[in-house]
Design a protein around this motif. Structure first.
Motif, PDB file in Angstrom:
ATOM      1  N   ARG A 161      13.581   0.768   0.174  1.00 49.84           N
ATOM      2  CA  ARG A 161      13.725  -0.672  -0.076  1.00 49.84           C
ATOM      3  C   ARG A 161      12.833  -1.132  -1.225  1.00 49.84           C
ATOM      4  NH1 ARG A 161      14.339  -0.361   5.616  1.00 49.84           N
ATOM      5  NH2 ARG A 161      12.094  -0.622   5.991  1.00 49.84           N
ATOM      6  N   ARG A 165      14.061  -2.562  -5.068  1.00 45.54           N
ATOM      7  CA  ARG A 165      13.676  -3.835  -5.683  1.00 45.54           C
ATOM      8  C   ARG A 165      13.101  -3.620  -7.082  1.00 45.54           C
ATOM      9  NH1 ARG A 165      13.985  -8.272  -2.592  1.00 45.54           N
ATOM     10  NH2 ARG A 165      14.196  -8.007  -0.332  1.00 45.54           N
ATOM     11  N   GLU A 166      12.353  -2.548  -7.269  1.00 46.81           N
ATOM     12  CA  GLU A 166      11.772  -2.265  -8.574  1.00 46.81           C
ATOM     13  C   GLU A 166      12.820  -1.863  -9.612  1.00 46.81           C
ATOM     14  OE1 GLU A 166       7.536  -0.354  -6.964  1.00 46.81           O
ATOM     15  OE2 GLU A 166       8.831   0.782  -8.303  1.00 46.81           O
ATOM     16  N   GLY A 230      19.066  -0.755  -1.675  1.00 49.55           N
ATOM     17  CA  GLY A 230      18.073  -1.089  -0.663  1.00 49.55           C
ATOM     18  C   GLY A 230      18.589  -1.010   0.755  1.00 49.55           C
TER      19      GLY A 230
END
Length: 242
Positions: A161, A165-166, A230
């Protein structure tokens, strides 16, 4: 770019779930490499499938860097990474050695960093990538005798996750697959009484097949999977719902 122009790397890709995933990606048109460590199945796997195999220890950061460099030199930049390699050293915590804890954490979770740290920069530069991490139903369920394994696999899902996001703004998706009990050597090595007890708890009434997990690897590796990231996909025959 079509899948025939993409390169995929599957860790622990010469046996079990990894072998099924590697063959599924090959059949979908990817150029596939499989990493392994030790054992006697790699040569036979290569001869049977034509998939090149590369040996290194995924728990060793520098070995991962060198191994990835060999793969990319032979096949080209890696577009799809399947972090499948894993071990289990089951023992109740009050009897577990620190070495058993470290071995499972280093391979099952540490390899996520070791592999992705070397591969993600190239994916970010090319603004494309698919990372698929193999977790386990026991990350959420827990299992007696598997504090090391369950902790590592729960970590895999958190890692997934955060990295998603990165990476999303660079065209990279990062997802996890959480298989239930699948008919691999790791599972079939258990006493039949334990296997029967496990199957009795699975609503579909059987163990999963490696190809059923590989189907989801192929899907998440595809061009069509760009809108999912994710996520953790529970493929467990209903053993854990919700």
């Amino acid at each position: 770019m079509s899948s025939s122009s993409r390169v995929a790397l599957v860790t622990g890709g010469e046996r079990g779930l990894g072998a099924a995933a590697a063959k599924a990606l090959r059949d979908a048109g990817f150029e596939v490499a499989a990493s392994y460590l030790g054992g006697d199945k790699a040569d036979a796997f290569h001869k049977a499938t034509g998939i090149p195999v590369f040996e290194w220890d995924v728990s060793d950061f520098d070995a991962c860097g060198a191994g990835i460099a060999r793969v990319e030199e032979e096949l080209g930049p890696i577009d799809v990474l399947v972090n499948n390699a894993g071990v289990n050293k089951d023992r109740m915590l009050h009897k577990m050695d620190r070495a058993d804890w470290d071995a499972v954490i280093d391979v099952d979770l540490g390899s996520m960093f070791n592999m992705c740290r070397h591969i993600i920069p190239g994916m970010r530069k090319r603004e494309y990538g698919r990372v698929i991490n193999i977790s386990s139903v026991n990350a959420a369920n827990g299992q007696a005798g598997q504090t090391n394994y369950c902790a590592a696999k729960a970590g895999v899902e958190g890692f997934t996750r955060a990295l998603a996001r990165e990476s999303v703004f660079k065209g990279i998706t990062v997802n996890a697959i959480s298989p239930g009990y699948v008919e691999t050597a790791m599972v079939t090595a258990m006493p039949q009484k334990i296997i029967d007890n496990i199957v009795a708890q699975i609503p579909v009434g059987r163990l999963g097949q490696p190809d059923e997990i590989a189907h989801w690897v192929r899907l998440l590796a595809s061009e069509d999977a760009g809108f999912v990231t994710g996520a953790t996909f529970p493929i467990n025959g209903g053993l854990r719902m919700g």
